[in-house]
Structure formats: C-alpha cells, structure tokens
Design an enzyme around this catalytic site. Structure first.
Site, PDB file in Angstrom:
ATOM      1  N   CYS A 340       0.847  -1.202   0.000  1.00  0.00           N
ATOM      2  CA  CYS A 340       0.000   0.000   0.000  1.00  0.00           C
ATOM      3  C   CYS A 340       0.875   1.243   0.000  1.00  0.00           C
ATOM      4  O   CYS A 340       1.356   1.666   1.059  1.00  0.00           O
ATOM      5  CB  CYS A 340      -0.928   0.002   1.217  1.00  0.00           C
ATOM      6  SG  CYS A 340      -1.985   1.469   1.300  1.00  0.00           S
ATOM      7  N   CYS A 343      -0.341   4.094   2.362  1.00  0.00           N
ATOM      8  CA  CYS A 343      -0.149   3.894   3.803  1.00  0.00           C
ATOM      9  C   CYS A 343       1.322   4.005   4.204  1.00  0.00           C
ATOM     10  O   CYS A 343       1.681   4.728   5.129  1.00  0.00           O
ATOM     11  CB  CYS A 343      -0.669   2.518   4.212  1.00  0.00           C
ATOM     12  SG  CYS A 343      -2.412   2.257   3.870  1.00  0.00           S
ATOM     13  N   ASP A 344       2.153   3.253   3.492  1.00  0.00           N
ATOM     14  CA  ASP A 344       3.534   3.073   3.932  1.00  0.00           C
ATOM     15  C   ASP A 344       4.527   3.998   3.237  1.00  0.00           C
ATOM     16  O   ASP A 344       5.667   4.133   3.688  1.00  0.00           O
ATOM     17  CB  ASP A 344       3.958   1.621   3.711  1.00  0.00           C
ATOM     18  CG  ASP A 344       3.070   0.648   4.469  1.00  0.00           C
ATOM     19  OD1 ASP A 344       2.586   1.029   5.544  1.00  0.00           O
ATOM     20  OD2 ASP A 344       2.861  -0.484   3.997  1.00  0.00           O
TER      21      ASP A 344
END
Length: 514
Positions: A340, A343-344
């Site tokens: 992701c 997200c990361d």
C-alpha cells in the site's frame, strides 16, 4: 491551525461532552511543537469543558494527553492528528468526555474486563487510511480500562524512533515493548488476541445459530449488496466475513462509483455496513470460512471451529493482492516489502524504492511515491507498460523515476532486519542485476480468495476463480457466487455490487422453486 469549517464541526462535536476534559501538552522548541500548541489552543477555545495545560513532562516531545478532569493519564498523541487521524482525535475527545462509543455492549464489557498491564504504542502516518481503525481501537481500550495505556505516534514526526525499531509499514502496534500487530486491526480482533478464551466462546455461540435461508460469505461490495437484496425478500439472511468491507477498506481514492463523484474506501464501507444493518441481517464479522459441504443443507465450516448452515449460500469472498512469491518477500514483509503506497509511502521519505508492476496500479504508485522518496525504479515483466497513456506520460515526465521493462523480479534481499535491494533478471539476456534500495512496493494484480473452496464441488477456473452462470449459480446446488472471486470480467466495485444483487435474486429464485 484549524480552518473555520473544521472549527465549526469540532465545536458541534465538543457540545456533546458530558464531563470536563484536560489537554496536557509536553512541548519543546520545535516547529512541530508550535503547531501542536496552536491546535490544542484552538480546541480549548471551542468549549468551556476543555482546559489546556502546557506543563506536561512526557519524554516524547511534542505530544499531548487527553485526560479526564483531575487525572493525568489517558490517550497520548505523539502526533498532530489531522488528515486521516482527525476523526480519531475527535472520538478520543468525545469518549474521554463521557460520550458513549458506538460499540456493541458485549465489546465494551470485554474491554472493561481485561486484566493485566497493556501498554500500546501505535505507529501510524497521517496519510494512512488503514491506521485510524487501530488508533481508535487502542484509544477506546485506554479510555474504558485504566489498565490499558495507549500512545499514538506519527512515524514521520518520530523518524529516529521508527528507524530504531525498523518500522517500515503502518500501522504497526507494540504492546509492552514487543511487536503486537502489523496492519489494520479492529477492536474485536485485538480483543481476540488479548482474551485467549474469546474464540472458543464465540465458536460455541455460532454453532447454536439456526439455519439461514441465505448465508453470504464475504463482506465486500458484492456481499453487502447480496445481503440487502436477500433481506428485502423477507427471508432469514446472514453474512459472515473475515473483515467487513474486504479489499475496499484498503482502497484510498474512488472516483468511478457512479453518482458519487469522489469517495474513499473506508467511507464507502461504513456506508455499506450502515445500509446492511438497517435490515434484519445477522452480521458475523472476523470469521474466516474454511470449507463448504452439501448435505440436506449447505454447511460452511469456519476457521474458529463453528459451522453455519443455510438453504442457500452466496460466496463473495473477493480477492487479495497477488504476491511475488520470490525469496525474501515474506521475510521482509513490513520491513521494506509493502503493498500500500498510500499507507507506507511516507516512511520511505528520501529513500530508494522499487515498484513492481506496470499496470495502472503500479504506475499510479510510482507517481505517488516519486513526490517524496529519493528515487523510484518501476519494474515491469512485460516488454511494455500496460497503464493508461495519460499515466505513462506523467510517469516519464518525472526526473526521479527509472523504468525497467522485460524484467523478472527473482529475489528481495536484506540484512536480516530490513530490505536492502532486489534482484531482477533481464528476460532478453537472462542476466541478473541487483538494485540497492530500501523499499519494494508490489502492485501486480489480484488473486481470488477461493482456498476454502478447493476440494469441494464448486468448480473453479484455471485462475482459481469461481465459475458462475448468468444467474450467479455455481456447479454446487444452492451455492451462488458474486464479485471479484468469480469469472465475471472487470473487477470493479460497481460491477461487484450488481453481481451481488443478481446472485441474491438467483438464490431467492432457487429457494422458491425447491
């Protein structure tokens, strides 16, 4: 810090406080501390039930605690919780101030009954749409049970701490100084890990449930729409899901859901769940289907040990990210291997990363990451990229992106703690090359979630998808299927919803003809 719109919204929420609360700030002379002070001053100015104390002495600076009046402990934010975490901030304020959480009564009692020492540290990023579930779950536990302590930490704000713990994916949760979980977790999932007897009690309870007319397995768009259409027929309907919302929970921007110009996955899932709950549907969450058999009724065995029975079943278990299946991928998942970018990605600021996959998802990920990482190398197996032309034009305009085509990733390498590179084979020359980098983002498509059907009478395609006819019927009598798990082409949310509705109508037609 807060614009007028947010101030107006927050003032309305703070009007729901039932008891006074304190904001206790531990600040230093940094720029972020000044931003935090301004945020807290804005909040305190919006309600006479909120007071601000700037004399906190926590080791993490800047940070602040939301505590009840007369207390000094509560939920601590080592972060400026805006972006995706603004809702978490609002809920922490409301719950601390006595506003009741919208959580099942048995969950609240289970939290209050926890006995022990539970010190949670949740590492998140403000751009992560998976993080709020974990932040809110641990915050709720800390507010309801004095034996639970929760600190929410912005990984971008505490980069040294993140590097020291080799955290390369969010959300990452520690408990009592040891890794507790990585990725999205609900409060129910956390309680299952903390309360070891919960799974057995739940299995015993599920075994006692009466048979359904229609049981839907899977809680994504296909499963939700199937549940609504079935329930509207006035028949006994149940839905069992490993995670309500499915893959949509991991989708950030949605701009092709007709009639809704733009939304986000978690928002759409919340709306789906609210719609399903408005009908008489028995929702069973956090339960994974393990097998299916056909006797007098269709029986679905769950991983927790329980068995659910139904006259008809609709399989809507969706799909998951396809993995590289190369050495090093599993070993370094969460330690540099990620799926992701939204997200990361912020954890890789200024670093070198690779994106595997040249379709729309891969190219969009590379474009997104190029805005803050040091360099992006996009690796595509095919001899050309498959993304839309407009995305390719944008990609090739970026100065810190390299594209390698006709290349097969064969290994992710690391130093036992985190990723330090990958190996790819030039498919034209069969020569291996090693790239030095700190992150690998895998974007190579989807795999249907049909492991639980293997060995059953449900026929699968060579790609593992469920074969269905025009009514959603599978090869097993009384078993239907819908959504990304089936052979129906074009894996889109809106198509999955239509297929779920169709499968429910097909199941109802099957029932009335028995």
């Amino acid at each position: 810090m807060l614009d007028d719109t947010l101030k107006t919204q927050l003032q309305t929420y703070l009007g729901m406080l039932r008891q006074p609360i304190r904001l206790i700030a531990s600040l230093d002379e940094s720029e972020k501390a000044a931003e935090m002070r301004e945020l807290l001053q804005d909040i305190a100015a919006l309600s006479d039930k909120v007071s601000l104390d700037l004399a906190g002495s926590d080791a993490r600076k800047p940070s602040f605690v939301i505590a009840r009046e007369g207390e000094t402990s509560g939920v601590r934010f080592a972060a400026i919780p805006l972006g995706h975490e603004f809702t978490s901030l609002v809920l922490a304020l409301l719950w601390t101030g006595g506003h009741p959480p919208k959580v099942e009564a048995d969950v609240i009692e289970q939290i209050k009954a926890l006995d022990g020492d539970f010190r949670f540290e949740v590492y998140m990023s403000l751009s992560c749409h998976n993080c709020p579930d974990v932040v809110q779950a641990t915050a709720l536990m800390a507010i309801l049970n004095p034996k639970v302590q929760t600190t929410v930490i912005d990984g971008a704000l505490y980069q040294d701490e993140v590097n020291g713990r080799n955290i390369m994916a969010v959300p990452t949760t520690y408990m009592n100084g040891e890794p507790f979980g990585s990725g999205r977790m609900t409060v129910e999932e956390m309680l299952t890990k903390l309360d070891t007897g919960a799974e057995a009690r739940e299995a015993a309870k599920l075994d006692q449930k009466a048979p359904y007319d229609v049981l839907i397995v899977g809680g994504g768009p296909a499963g939700a729409s199937a549940a609504i259409y079935a329930a509207r027929k006035g028949i006994r309907t149940g839905i069992v899901a490993e995670r309500f919302g499915g893959q949509v929970m991991d989708t950030l921007g949605i701009e092709n859901f007709i009639s809704v110009k733009e939304t986000e996955g978690p928002k759409l899932v919340a709306a789906l769940e609210e719609h399903v709950r408005s009908y008489d549907v028995d929702i069973i969450n956090l339960q994974r289907a393990e097998s299916i058999t056909r006797g007098e009724l269709v029986e679905v065995k769950l991983a927790g040990g329980a068995t659910l029975k139904s006259k008809a079943v609709i399989a809507a278990t969706g799909a998951r990210w396809r993995e590289l299946n190369v050495p090093g991928e599993k070993e370094y998942r969460g330690k540099g291997v990620a799926y992701c970018p939204h997200c990361d990605g912020p954890l890789f600021k200024g670093k070198r990363v690779a994106v595997i996959g040249g379709g729309n998802s891969g190219v969009e990920a590379a474009i997104d990451l190029a805005g803050f990482v040091g360099h992006v190398t996009l690796i595509e197996y095919d001899t050309k990229l498959r993304a839309d032309a407009v995305l390719q034009n944008k990609l090739f305009s970026l100065p810190n992106v390299t594209v390698i085509i006709n290349a097969q990733t064969t290994e992710v390498t690391g130093d036992s703690q985190k990723v330090n590179g990958l190996v790819y084979k030039d498919r034209a020359t069969s020569v291996d090359h090693h790239l030095e980098l700190e992150g690998v983002f895998v974007q190579i498509g989807l795999l249907p979630n049909t492991d639980w059907l293997k060995g059953s009478d449900v026929e699968l395609s060579k790609f593992g998808e469920i074969k269905v006819d025009a009514h959603g019927q599978t090869s097993m009598a009384g078993v239907f299927a819908a959504g990304d798990v089936t052979t129906v082409p074009y894996k889109q949310i809106i198509i999955a919803m239509g297929e779920g509705s169709k499968a429910a109508l097909g199941a109802f037609d099957y029932l009335i003809r028995q």
